[in-house]
Design an enzyme around this catalytic site. Sequence first.
Site, mmCIF file in Angstrom:
data_model
loop_
_atom_site.group_PDB
_atom_site.id
_atom_site.type_symbol
_atom_site.label_atom_id
_atom_site.label_comp_id
_atom_site.label_asym_id
_atom_site.label_seq_id
_atom_site.Cartn_x
_atom_site.Cartn_y
_atom_site.Cartn_z
ATOM 1 N N LYS A 188 19.457 -4.522 8.376
ATOM 2 C CA LYS A 188 19.258 -4.600 6.927
ATOM 3 C C LYS A 188 18.517 -3.342 6.482
ATOM 4 C CE LYS A 188 16.139 -6.066 4.150
ATOM 5 N NZ LYS A 188 16.161 -4.960 3.158
ATOM 6 N N GLU A 264 6.701 -1.551 13.659
ATOM 7 C CA GLU A 264 6.153 -0.206 13.433
ATOM 8 C C GLU A 264 5.638 -0.222 11.998
ATOM 9 O OE1 GLU A 264 5.520 3.117 12.265
ATOM 10 O OE2 GLU A 264 7.606 3.765 12.561
ATOM 11 N N CYS A 298 4.476 6.915 7.693
ATOM 12 C CA CYS A 298 3.547 5.941 8.253
ATOM 13 C C CYS A 298 2.424 6.660 8.995
ATOM 14 C CB CYS A 298 4.282 4.988 9.170
ATOM 15 S SG CYS A 298 5.394 5.817 10.290
ATOM 16 N N GLU A 395 -3.706 2.392 2.987
ATOM 17 C CA GLU A 395 -2.574 3.326 3.055
ATOM 18 C C GLU A 395 -2.044 3.572 1.638
ATOM 19 O OE1 GLU A 395 1.198 1.959 4.882
ATOM 20 O OE2 GLU A 395 1.141 3.845 5.998
HETATM 21 O O1 TXE Z 1 7.423 -2.161 2.145
HETATM 22 P P1 TXE Z 1 8.075 -3.470 2.764
HETATM 23 P P2 TXE Z 1 7.492 -1.595 0.657
HETATM 24 C C1 TXE Z 1 4.032 0.657 3.575
HETATM 25 C C2 TXE Z 1 3.482 1.662 2.582
HETATM 26 C C3 TXE Z 1 4.063 1.225 1.291
HETATM 27 C C4 TXE Z 1 4.025 -0.261 1.470
HETATM 28 C C5 TXE Z 1 4.957 -1.041 0.612
HETATM 29 O O2 TXE Z 1 2.085 1.547 2.526
HETATM 30 O O3 TXE Z 1 3.316 1.640 0.187
HETATM 31 O O4 TXE Z 1 4.350 -0.479 2.818
HETATM 32 O O5 TXE Z 1 6.302 -0.567 0.730
HETATM 33 C C6 TXE Z 1 11.891 -5.505 4.027
HETATM 34 N N1 TXE Z 1 11.147 -10.420 5.337
HETATM 35 N N2 TXE Z 1 5.238 1.131 4.254
HETATM 36 O O6 TXE Z 1 7.156 -2.633 -0.353
HETATM 37 O O7 TXE Z 1 8.099 -4.541 1.716
HETATM 38 C C7 TXE Z 1 12.290 -4.633 2.847
HETATM 39 O O8 TXE Z 1 13.457 -5.147 2.232
HETATM 40 C C8 TXE Z 1 11.882 -9.486 5.939
HETATM 41 C C9 TXE Z 1 5.035 1.714 5.550
HETATM 42 O O9 TXE Z 1 8.752 -0.893 0.456
HETATM 43 O O10 TXE Z 1 7.388 -3.733 4.039
HETATM 44 C C10 TXE Z 1 12.481 -3.294 3.532
HETATM 45 O O11 TXE Z 1 13.738 -3.262 4.176
HETATM 46 N N3 TXE Z 1 11.984 -8.228 5.484
HETATM 47 C C11 TXE Z 1 6.272 2.057 6.214
HETATM 48 C C12 TXE Z 1 11.371 -3.291 4.591
HETATM 49 O O12 TXE Z 1 11.023 -4.664 4.763
HETATM 50 C C13 TXE Z 1 11.292 -7.893 4.368
HETATM 51 C C14 TXE Z 1 7.513 2.232 5.505
HETATM 52 C C15 TXE Z 1 10.116 -2.518 4.201
HETATM 53 O O13 TXE Z 1 9.600 -3.036 3.015
HETATM 54 C C16 TXE Z 1 10.493 -8.845 3.706
HETATM 55 C C17 TXE Z 1 7.573 1.557 4.232
HETATM 56 C C18 TXE Z 1 10.442 -10.168 4.233
HETATM 57 N N4 TXE Z 1 9.690 -11.113 3.678
HETATM 58 C C19 TXE Z 1 6.448 1.064 3.653
HETATM 59 N N5 TXE Z 1 9.915 -8.237 2.638
HETATM 60 C C20 TXE Z 1 6.254 2.648 7.570
HETATM 61 N N6 TXE Z 1 5.654 1.979 8.550
HETATM 62 O O14 TXE Z 1 6.834 3.697 7.780
HETATM 63 C C21 TXE Z 1 10.349 -6.954 2.630
HETATM 64 N N7 TXE Z 1 11.184 -6.733 3.670
#
Ligand code: TXE
Length: 496
Positions: A188, A264, A298, A395
């Site tokens: 996904k 991660e 990240c 973050e």
């Molecule tokens: O992240 P999400 P978001 C951090 C960074 C950023 C914050 C929010 O601080 O500001 O997260 O970003 C999927 N069950 N990182 O809101 O929500 C979502 O559809 C299953 C760090 O974009 O974690 C997407 O595919 N999946 C980071 C993925 O999770 C779910 C990279 C990431 O989204 C879900 C991005 C659920 N309940 C953000 N809810 C890194 N580690 O590199 C969301 N998703």
Amino acid sequence: MPLSAELKTPLTGAYQQPTGLFIDNEWVDGVDKKTFEVINPSTEEVICSVAEATEKDVDIAVASARKAFEGVWRQTTPAQRGQYLLKLADLTEKNLELLAAVESLDNGKSIMMAKGDIAAVAGCIRYYGGYADKIHGKTIDTNTDTFTYTRPEPLGVCGQIIPWNFPLLMFAWKIGPALATGNTVVMKTAEQTPLSALVFCNLVKEAGFPPGVLNVLSGFGKVAGAALSSHMDVDKIAFTGSTLVGRTIMKAAASSNLKKVTLELGGKSPNIVFNDADIEQAISWVNFGIYFNHGQCCCAGSRVYVQEGIYDKFIEAFKKRAQANAVGDPFNESTFQGPQVSQLQYDRIMGYIKDGKAEGATVEVGGERHGDKGYFIQPTIFSNVKPDMKIMREEIFGPVAAIAKFSTEEEVIKLGNDSNYGLAAAVHTKDLNTAVRVSNALRAGTVWVNCYNMIHHQIPFGGFKESGIGRELGEAALANYTQNKSVSIRLGGAIF
Ligand code: TXE
């Protein structure tokens, strides 16, 4: 809905953008026929609409991946699996311009960086293609009457959920080790950036992968992501994203079928500059550490600790360097920093900047919107940041550096480790002893010395503490996608 759209990028001109779900090597509409809009972060305009996967589509994709896992993929030799991946790497390189342009259009990253991403995608896929026929078990001698061997076997159907900051690169990090080891995948992608993965699916088909081996769904976390992580027929879930959602995924895995989990997650990485560092070099790396990919990394070096002897000089020179970063149209070859990925991320970052100002940190440069269209934010430096300020603890995931002064090595090790996160860290010094001592003392999955963000597919990457579970990249990632089977053969007769 139509399963493709004619789109244009400034680099490639018109191209055909797939917009359907990719299941069983076919483009299909979602069962509920839902769609969502994809926004260009540079202009805030709609690029196109794509099919949205719901729970029913996840079920169909998982069934396809299961069938392939039990059937055709099991019959495929490791060498042949490797060949598919090698072909895919070649096709990625052949289509580098298109993939990079789609990435810039959808994510907003500068075209220069996007080309680097796609080259890294090819490198990663090729690396794991090379591993496919080099994954072996062991023989273990316990006594003369028994012959025991181990087999590293695939886990089965792997659900993979990726974010939007490196859309296709995260895709490659996930599928490379999963497919090389004989698993099948339901991926996904992030709802903000589905487009490059869909273009890539055409290459997956062209490379000859059998139907069902790799299925790709565009959709939302709370719907498709949640369905995948709680699915009873998914054997493993691999996730990159926020620590908050990482916890949700672990809970979903625990309360469904105890699928294996690798995560991660976020970071708040310390970047430490000692008095004896080459200051110009250090400034370049600190600048790259925090502003690369608009701070949406990240492992971003977002906490900068500078030793007191060079603090003032460092701030003055770093200000000039940050202000010289070219911010603007991602399709301009000289652009270093494009827009943040979405309105939501823009608002989150501006919220942190407001907090930093309110808590009394000093804005050295930036702190405002860049331009009046698109989600652009000026490269921002806060100095005089205290350990308990929000901008030093959380973050931000944007172009915002938080700087503090330190006196001794002992003090900076404490400060560096004063975080729930532990993804990366860096040390800048000319003294080898300091470099090794501090690297050993920092609780982080990666430490860079006199550099930053030097990620490479041959080197394991992942987090200590709340930054994650498991390692991606390198040989280490193969262990996340295999399970050991021990087979003992009795050579003598009965013993009882
Ligand atoms: O992240 P999400 P978001 C951090 C960074 C950023 C914050 C929010 O601080 O500001 O997260 O970003 C999927 N069950 N990182 O809101 O929500 C979502 O559809 C299953 C760090 O974009 O974690 C997407 O595919 N999946 C980071 C993925 O999770 C779910 C990279 C990431 O989204 C879900 C991005 C659920 N309940 C953000 N809810 C890194 N580690 O590199 C969301 N998703």
